[in-house]
Design an enzyme around this catalytic site. Structure first.
Site, PDB file in Angstrom:
ATOM      1  N   CYS A 257       0.814  -1.218   0.000  1.00 45.72           N
ATOM      2  CA  CYS A 257       0.000   0.000   0.000  1.00 45.72           C
ATOM      3  C   CYS A 257       0.848   1.269   0.000  1.00 45.72           C
ATOM      4  O   CYS A 257       0.345   2.353  -0.310  1.00 45.72           O
ATOM      5  CB  CYS A 257      -0.959  -0.004   1.182  1.00 45.72           C
ATOM      6  SG  CYS A 257      -2.005  -1.456   1.200  1.00 45.72           S
TER       7      CYS A 257
ATOM      8  N   HIS B 262      -3.601   6.959   3.309  1.00 50.14           N
ATOM      9  CA  HIS B 262      -3.988   5.668   2.735  1.00 50.14           C
ATOM     10  C   HIS B 262      -5.393   5.325   3.221  1.00 50.14           C
ATOM     11  O   HIS B 262      -5.692   5.444   4.411  1.00 50.14           O
ATOM     12  CB  HIS B 262      -2.984   4.616   3.194  1.00 50.14           C
ATOM     13  CG  HIS B 262      -3.318   3.241   2.736  1.00 50.14           C
ATOM     14  ND1 HIS B 262      -3.675   2.961   1.445  1.00 50.14           N
ATOM     15  CD2 HIS B 262      -3.355   2.063   3.408  1.00 50.14           C
ATOM     16  CE1 HIS B 262      -3.910   1.670   1.334  1.00 50.14           C
ATOM     17  NE2 HIS B 262      -3.736   1.101   2.510  1.00 50.14           N
TER      18      HIS B 262
ATOM     19  N   ASN C 122     -10.164  -0.417   0.180  1.00 48.08           N
ATOM     20  CA  ASN C 122      -8.694  -0.315   0.173  1.00 48.08           C
ATOM     21  C   ASN C 122      -8.183  -0.830  -1.173  1.00 48.08           C
ATOM     22  O   ASN C 122      -8.357  -2.001  -1.499  1.00 48.08           O
ATOM     23  CB  ASN C 122      -8.146  -1.161   1.333  1.00 48.08           C
ATOM     24  CG  ASN C 122      -6.628  -1.122   1.416  1.00 48.08           C
ATOM     25  OD1 ASN C 122      -5.942  -0.664   0.518  1.00 48.08           O
ATOM     26  ND2 ASN C 122      -6.101  -1.628   2.521  1.00 48.08           N
TER      27      ASN C 122
HETATM   28  N1  COA Z   1     -18.734  -8.830   9.431  1.00 51.15           N
HETATM   29  C1  COA Z   1     -19.220  -9.102  10.673  1.00 51.15           C
HETATM   30  N2  COA Z   1     -18.430  -9.414  11.701  1.00 51.15           N
HETATM   31  C2  COA Z   1     -17.107  -9.475  11.475  1.00 51.15           C
HETATM   32  C3  COA Z   1     -16.551  -9.223  10.219  1.00 51.15           C
HETATM   33  C4  COA Z   1     -17.435  -8.888   9.180  1.00 51.15           C
HETATM   34  N3  COA Z   1     -16.997  -8.614   7.936  1.00 51.15           N
HETATM   35  N4  COA Z   1     -15.209  -9.348  10.306  1.00 51.15           N
HETATM   36  C5  COA Z   1     -14.929  -9.676  11.576  1.00 51.15           C
HETATM   37  N5  COA Z   1     -16.076  -9.766  12.279  1.00 51.15           N
HETATM   38  C6  COA Z   1     -16.257 -10.078  13.664  1.00 51.15           C
HETATM   39  C7  COA Z   1     -15.091 -10.878  14.223  1.00 51.15           C
HETATM   40  O1  COA Z   1     -15.239 -12.255  13.950  1.00 51.15           O
HETATM   41  C8  COA Z   1     -15.224 -10.581  15.707  1.00 51.15           C
HETATM   42  O2  COA Z   1     -16.213 -11.388  16.248  1.00 51.15           O
HETATM   43  P1  COA Z   1     -16.041 -12.041  17.717  1.00 51.15           P
HETATM   44  O3  COA Z   1     -15.942 -10.867  18.643  1.00 51.15           O
HETATM   45  O4  COA Z   1     -17.253 -12.845  17.864  1.00 51.15           O
HETATM   46  O5  COA Z   1     -14.771 -12.830  17.651  1.00 51.15           O
HETATM   47  C9  COA Z   1     -15.733  -9.138  15.718  1.00 51.15           C
HETATM   48  O6  COA Z   1     -16.297  -8.891  14.421  1.00 51.15           O
HETATM   49  C10 COA Z   1     -14.658  -8.115  15.965  1.00 51.15           C
HETATM   50  O7  COA Z   1     -13.581  -8.432  15.119  1.00 51.15           O
HETATM   51  P2  COA Z   1     -12.244  -7.646  15.183  1.00 51.15           P
HETATM   52  O8  COA Z   1     -11.251  -8.303  14.294  1.00 51.15           O
HETATM   53  O9  COA Z   1     -11.883  -7.430  16.618  1.00 51.15           O
HETATM   54  O10 COA Z   1     -12.703  -6.259  14.558  1.00 51.15           O
HETATM   55  P3  COA Z   1     -11.886  -4.960  14.403  1.00 51.15           P
HETATM   56  O11 COA Z   1     -12.592  -3.879  15.085  1.00 51.15           O
HETATM   57  O12 COA Z   1     -10.423  -5.139  14.704  1.00 51.15           O
HETATM   58  O13 COA Z   1     -12.034  -4.685  12.845  1.00 51.15           O
HETATM   59  C11 COA Z   1     -10.756  -4.829  10.843  1.00 51.15           C
HETATM   60  C12 COA Z   1     -11.475  -5.600  11.922  1.00 51.15           C
HETATM   61  C13 COA Z   1     -10.137  -5.825   9.882  1.00 51.15           C
HETATM   62  C14 COA Z   1     -11.787  -3.971  10.105  1.00 51.15           C
HETATM   63  C15 COA Z   1      -9.693  -3.920  11.480  1.00 51.15           C
HETATM   64  O14 COA Z   1      -8.908  -4.669  12.376  1.00 51.15           O
HETATM   65  C16 COA Z   1      -8.794  -3.292  10.477  1.00 51.15           C
HETATM   66  O15 COA Z   1      -9.214  -2.490   9.680  1.00 51.15           O
HETATM   67  N6  COA Z   1      -7.495  -3.590  10.521  1.00 51.15           N
HETATM   68  C17 COA Z   1      -6.533  -3.024   9.630  1.00 51.15           C
HETATM   69  C18 COA Z   1      -6.732  -3.570   8.256  1.00 51.15           C
HETATM   70  C19 COA Z   1      -5.936  -2.846   7.257  1.00 51.15           C
HETATM   71  O16 COA Z   1      -5.892  -1.655   7.272  1.00 51.15           O
HETATM   72  N7  COA Z   1      -5.307  -3.571   6.353  1.00 51.15           N
HETATM   73  C20 COA Z   1      -4.574  -3.030   5.296  1.00 51.15           C
HETATM   74  C21 COA Z   1      -3.436  -2.223   5.767  1.00 51.15           C
HETATM   75  S1  COA Z   1      -2.614  -1.562   4.413  1.00 51.15           S
END
Ligand code: COA
Length: 331
Positions: A117, A258, A288
């Site tokens: 990215c 980003h 993204n």
């Molecule tokens: N829909 C519904 N629920 C979802 C889900 C979806 N698409 N994806 C995950 N969940 C659930 C998980 O299973 C978890 O459930 P649980 O509590 O029963 O285990 C809950 O939602 C919370 O998940 P979590 O991973 O803690 O959520 P989060 O707040 O960390 O958000 C991301 C997840 C991926 C959106 C976030 O971590 C993120 O954006 N990370 C960075 C990603 C990124 O920027 N990547 C590229 C970098 S260049």
């Protein structure tokens, strides 16, 4: 004291998105998710998806033509083509060579760079150095991705995040007075390479039936850890690039971070002490798109009149590697 090297002017930008829109409600039919979860946790409402027979080089080509038209240049005036991508048409030849053929720019050096990215910011730094060294005068720099083709459409934790698109920029040697690139800052830490990656398809895990069955050709990510590092490193890179430009945060008209997650962007803005009015957001409609995010956002900010000639803008990025970077530019 800021050293007065030869200037590097941005002559034009362009962007291209596939027409097919994938909405959060479409995703509700594919995985166990909801529009409410995706919107509130990521800020993404829709993303663009390429047709199966359209490769990344085609998106790159369309964005490049727009950038060349804006710059009022023909392909004959280019000296180098650089493509930032982690979704190349194939392992080799480079997507830059395929783009070169499509543009009819036969003979000029062309290569890809892989910084995920942060690829476009890395590209700006490389293009700037080539131009300042006097080696090449005019460079086409492209960020192009089809992340939909390396996405596991059964994994709700990643498939809601990514999209396809391309952006391009034409840069050329100029007088110091017309200089657009005021600073660049890059960084990386390979210790984090196992937090965001595609395991197979390279020499570590060459393609086999097993790698396909185990879905090792698609994006794997530890979301929470990526999130924390993204905030830390984007804030760090943003401050370093501003320091290197000799300016201050208050001099920046618009920040273009980003577009990975609206919550990451808000946290970065808060830590930089800037208001969200100063931050460009288009993640809600793009998702993204890795190396294409900052350039397509810059292109939109210019074309919608949000920024105009003379304005100072900072692009900030973070990605797999981990890599990070920022650049302060003056239009
Ligand atoms: N829909 C519904 N629920 C979802 C889900 C979806 N698409 N994806 C995950 N969940 C659930 C998980 O299973 C978890 O459930 P649980 O509590 O029963 O285990 C809950 O939602 C919370 O998940 P979590 O991973 O803690 O959520 P989060 O707040 O960390 O958000 C991301 C997840 C991926 C959106 C976030 O971590 C993120 O954006 N990370 C960075 C990603 C990124 O920027 N990547 C590229 C970098 S260049």
């Amino acid at each position: 004291m800021i050293e007065k090297k030869p200037g590097v002017q941005i002559l034009g930008t362009g962007a291209y998105f596939p027409s097919k829109v994938l909405t959060n409600s479409d995703l509700e039919k594919i995985v166990n998710t909801s529009d409410e979860w995706i919107t509130s946790r990521t800020g993404i409402e829709t993303r663009r998806i390429s047709d199966s027979d359209i490769p990344t080089s085609e998106l790159a080509f369309r964005a490049s033509i727009e950038a060349l038209n804006t710059a009022k240049l023909t392909t004959k005036q280019l000296d180098l083509i650089l493509v930032a991508t982690i979704t190349p048409d194939m392992l080799f030849p480079s997507t830059a060579c395929l783009l070169q053929r499509r543009l009819g720019a036969k003979g000029i050096p062309s290569f890809d760079l892989a910084a995920a990215c942060s690829g476009f910011i890395y590209g700006i730094s490389i293009a700037r150095s080539f131009i300042q060294s006097g080696l090449y005068k005019t460079i086409l720099l492209v960020g192009a991705e089809e992340l939909s083709k390396i996405t596991d459409w059964t994994d709700r934790t990643t498939c809601v995040l990514f999209g396809d698109g391309a952006g391009a920029m034409v840069l050329t040697a100029s007088s110091y007075k017309e200089n657009s690139i005021l600073s660049t800052f890059l960084g990386a830490d390979g210790d984090y390479s196992n937090l965001l990656y595609v395991p197979a398809g390279g020499t570590l895990h060459p393609t086999t039936n097993e790698t396909v069955v185990k879905k090792m050709h698609t994006i794997k990510m530890e979301g929470k850890q990526v999130f924390k590092m993204a905030v830390l490193k984007m804030v760090y890179a943003a401050k370093k690039a501003i320091e290197l430009s000799g300016l201050q945060i208050k001099d920046i008209k618009l920040f273009i971070p980003h577009q990975a997650n609206i919550r990451i962007i808000k946290a970065v803005a808060e830590k930089l002490g800037i208001s969200m009015q100063q931050v460009f957001i288009n993640i809600y409609k793009t998702g993204n798109i890795s190396s294409a995010t900052t350039i397509t956002a810059l292109d939109e900010a210019i074309k919608t009149g949000k920024i105009k000639k003379g304005d100072i803008v900072e692009l900030i990025s973070f990605g797999s590697g981990f890599t990070w970077g920022a650049t302060v530019i003056q239009l």
